[in-house]
Write an enzyme that holds these catalytic residues in place. Structure first.
Site: not given
Ligand code: NAP
Ligand code: MG
Length: 504
Positions: A182, A238, A257, A291, A392
Site C-alpha cells: 500500500k 504513532e 522503520e 526519517c 520530529e
C-alpha cells in the site's frame, strides 16, 4: 501536464478497478494541479489482493522456483527499472516534490540496486545448514533450511515512495514470498508502475500486488488481515505503534522503520567547510522530509556563531523551486498537511524561546504561492528539552545546540526517544570513532550524512523501530528457518529417546 493520468489497483498481474469506483486525486505539490487519479481502495479490494497473493504463494509458482530462477527474473526487473528511468523519475518527482536532479541521479538507481543487493546477498547467507548429532550418541541427521514467510504486506510513506517500497519488495520476492503493498495516499503511482514492470519482467501473477487507498482502510485491513504473515511498515512512530498492535493479534512478524531526530555532532577539530555543508545536507536533503535527517546540530559553544554564519551564506545560494527544473536544489514540501506541521513546529519553537537565525516562513511570492514551499530555517538559542528540538518535524528546520565538552555533546545526542541516524564532523579519526561507539543509533556517519547503501543494514534503535532493511540482514526479515530432524535408528526397540517414556 494537462491530462489527468488514471490508474487502477495492480492485482493478480492485472490492472484492476476498485470495487467502489471512488477515486483519490494525486497532485503536484509545486502547483497543486491534479495530475493523476487512483482507486480509493476498500476492504474487499484488499481481500482480493491478499487472496491472490496467498493462492500464488501456495501454488509454488514463485516460492518453489530455485534461487537462481528467482534471481534471474529479479535482475531482469532491475534492468527494466533502469530502462524506464526517465519515466519513473519524472512521475516520482511530479507527485512527491522530489527534485528531478535527485530522482534521476539517485532514486531510480537505488531501486535497481535494492533488487541487485537482494540477489547478491542471497548468495552469501546460509540457506541450508547441518547440525551435529553428537549430544545424542545416536545416528540422526538434522538440518536447518531457510524458507519464505508466506504473504507479506508492505505499507510505505510518501517521502521516498519508490526506494522505501523497493527495500521491502526486493527482499520479499528474493526469498520467495508474495507481497501486497500500500503506497501513501499522496504518492501512489510509481509503486503501481513498478508492480506492472515486475510482472512484465516475469514475476508471476499474484506475487506482487498494489492496492491504493487510505491508511485507515487499506493499511488497517492489511495490518490485521488473517492471511498476512508479515507486515513491513515505514512511516510515523504513532502509526507504526498501531500497526504493531494490529499485527500482534495474528502474531504476525513486524518490521518498523519509524521516525527520527538525528544529531549531527561537529567536533572542534572539524573542517568547517565540510562540517557546514554536512549540516546543511543533513537537514535540507528532500526539503528535510527524511526519517534520518540531521535536525539537531551540536556545535562547540565557542564556534557556534562562526558555524551558523558560514551555513547561512551557503544556504542562501541554494535554488528553491519547481522540482522538475534540473537547476532546483530544494523542492516543495510534499503536502499541505505536512507544510502545516512544519509551520506549527516553527511557531512552537519561537514560543518556547528559540530564535530564528534564518528563514522561518512559507514562501508565497510569484509561482511559490501555487505550491507548498517553505524557507530553509535555522533555529539558534535552542536546548534539547524544547518541543521542536525533541519531536520530529519532517521539514527544512535545523536546530543548533551548543555544547561545552564532547561528553556533553554525546549525552545530548543520546537524549532522545529516537535512534535512527547520527553524524559526526571531525578530522580526527580516532576521536570520531570513539564518539561513534558511544552513539545509540542504527547508523552513524563520519563526515557525511544520509549515505545509505543497499549492502549495509538500515534501521532504528529505541523508538525509531525494529528490524533492518538492506544488507544481508534484510533477507532474514523475510524468511524463517525450519529444523528437520531425521532419526536414523531403524528399530523402535533400540531407539533410546523412546526409553524416556518406557517404550523400550
Ligand atoms: P503515516 O501516517 O505514518 O503514513 C505512513 C503510511 O502508513 C502511509 O501509507 C499511510 O497511508 C499509512 N497509514 C496511515 N494510517 C494507517 C493506519 N491506521 N493503519 C495502517 N496504515 C496507515 O505518515 P504521514 O501521515 O504520511 O506523515 C506523518 C509523519 O510521519 C511525518 O510528519 C513524519 O514525522 C513521519 N514520517 C516518517 C517517515 C519515515 O521515513 N520514517 C516517512 C513519512 C512520514 P496514508 O498515506 O493513506 O495515510
Ligand atoms: Mg498520517
Amino acid at each position: 501536464m494537462s491530462s489527468v493520468m488514471e490508474y487502477q489497483h495492480f492485482i493478480n498481474g492485472q490492472w484492476t478497478p476498485g470495487e467502489s469506483g471512488e477515486t483519490m486525486d494525486v497532485i503536484n505539490p509545486a502547483t497543486q494541479e491534479v495530475v493523476a487519479q487512483v482507486p480509493k481502495g476498500t476492504v474487499n479490494d484488499v481481500n482480493k489482493a491478499v487472496a491472490n497473493a496467498r493462492e500464488a504463494f501456495e501454488s509454488g509458482v514463485w516460492a518453489n522456483k530455485s534461487m537462481e530462477e528467482r534471481a534471474e527474473i529479479l535482475l531482469k526487473f532491475s534492468t527494466n527499472v533502469l530502462k524506464n528511468k526517465n519515466r519513473l523519475a519524472y512521475l516520482e518527482s511530479l507527485t512527491s516534490g522530489s527534485t528531478i536532479r535527485r530522482t534521476m541521479g539517485i532514486d531510480v538507481t537505488a531501486v535497481s540496486d535494492a533488487l541487485k543487493n537482494a540477489v547478491q546477498r542471497s548468495q552469501e547467507i546460509p540457506l541450508l545448514e547441518h547440525a551435529m548429532c553428537l549430544p545424542w550418541h545416536i545416528p540422526q541427521h538434522s538440518y536447518i533450511v531457510r524458507e519464505p514467510l508466506g504473504v507479506c504486506a508492505g505499507i510505505v510513506p510518501w517521502n521516498f515512495p519508490m526506494i522505501l517500497a523497493a527495500w521491502k519488495f526486493a527482499p520479499a520476492l528474493m526469498m520467495g514470498n508474495s507481497i501486497v503493498m500500500k503506497p501513501a495516499s499522496i504518492t501512489p503511482i510509481t509503486l503501481l508502475e513498478l508492480a506492472n514492470l515486475a510482472h512484465e519482467s516475469g514475476i508471476p501473477a499474484g506475487v506482487f500486488n498494489v492496492v491504493t487507498g487510505s491508511g485507515s482502510v487499506v493499511g488497517n485491513a492489511l495490518a490485521s488481515h488473517p492471511e498476512i504473515d508479515k507486515v513491513a511498515f515505514t512511516g510515523s512512530t504513532e502509526v507504526g505503534r498501531q500497526v504493531a498492535h494490529m499485527a500482534a493479534d495474528g502474531i504476525k512478524r513486524v518490521t518498523l522503520e519509524l521516525g527520527g531526530k538525528s544529531p549531527t555532532i561537529v567536533l572542534d577539530d572539524a573542517d568547517l567547510d565540510m562540517a557546514t555543508s554536512l549540516c546543511i545536507h543533513a537537514f535540507l536533503y528532500h526539503t528535510g522530509q527524511v526519517c534520518e535527517s540531521g535536525t539537531r546540530m551540536l556545535v562547540p559553544r565557542k564556534m557556534q556563531d562562526q558555524i551558523v554564519e558560514m551555513m547561512i551564506e551557503k544556504i542562501k545560494k541554494l535554488p528553491i523551486g519547481n522540482q522538475l527544473n534540473p537547476a532546483t536544489s530544494i523542492g516543495p514540501i510534499a503536502s499541505a498537511e505536512q507544510l502545516e506541521t512544519v509551520m506549527k513546529y516553527v511557531d512552537i519553537g519561537k514560543k518556547e524561546g528559540a530564535q530564528i537565525a534564518y528563514g522561518g516562513n512559507r514562501m508565497t511570492d510569484g509561482a511559490y504561492g501555487q505550491g507548498f514551499f517553505f524557507e530553509p530555517t535555522v533555529f539558534v538559542g535552542c536546548n534539547n528539552q524544547m518541543t521542536h528540538v525533541r519531536e520530529e518535524i519532517f521539514g527544512p528546520v535545523q536546530c543548533v545546540l551548543p555544547y561545552d565538552d564532547v561528553e556533553e555533546a554525546i549525552a545530548i545526542a543520546n537524549d532522545s526517544p529516537y535512534g535512527l541516524g547520527a553524524s559526526i564532523a571531525s578530522m580526527n579519526a580516532t576521536r570520531a570513532q570513539w564518539v561513534a561507539k558511544k552513539i545509540r543509533s542504527g547508523t552513524v556517519w563520519i563526515n557525511t550524512h544520509h549515505m545509505l547503501r543497499a549492502d549495509a543494514p538500515f534501521g532504528g534503535y529505541k523508538q525509531s523501530g525494529y528490524g533492518r532493511e538492506n544488507g544481508a540482514h534484510v533477507l532474514m526479515e523475510y524468511s524463517q528457518v525450519k529444523h528437520v530432524c531425521h532419526n536414523l535408528v531403524p528399530d523402535a526397540s533400540k531407539y533410546r529417546y523412546f526409553k524416556v517414556l518406557g517404550l523400550n
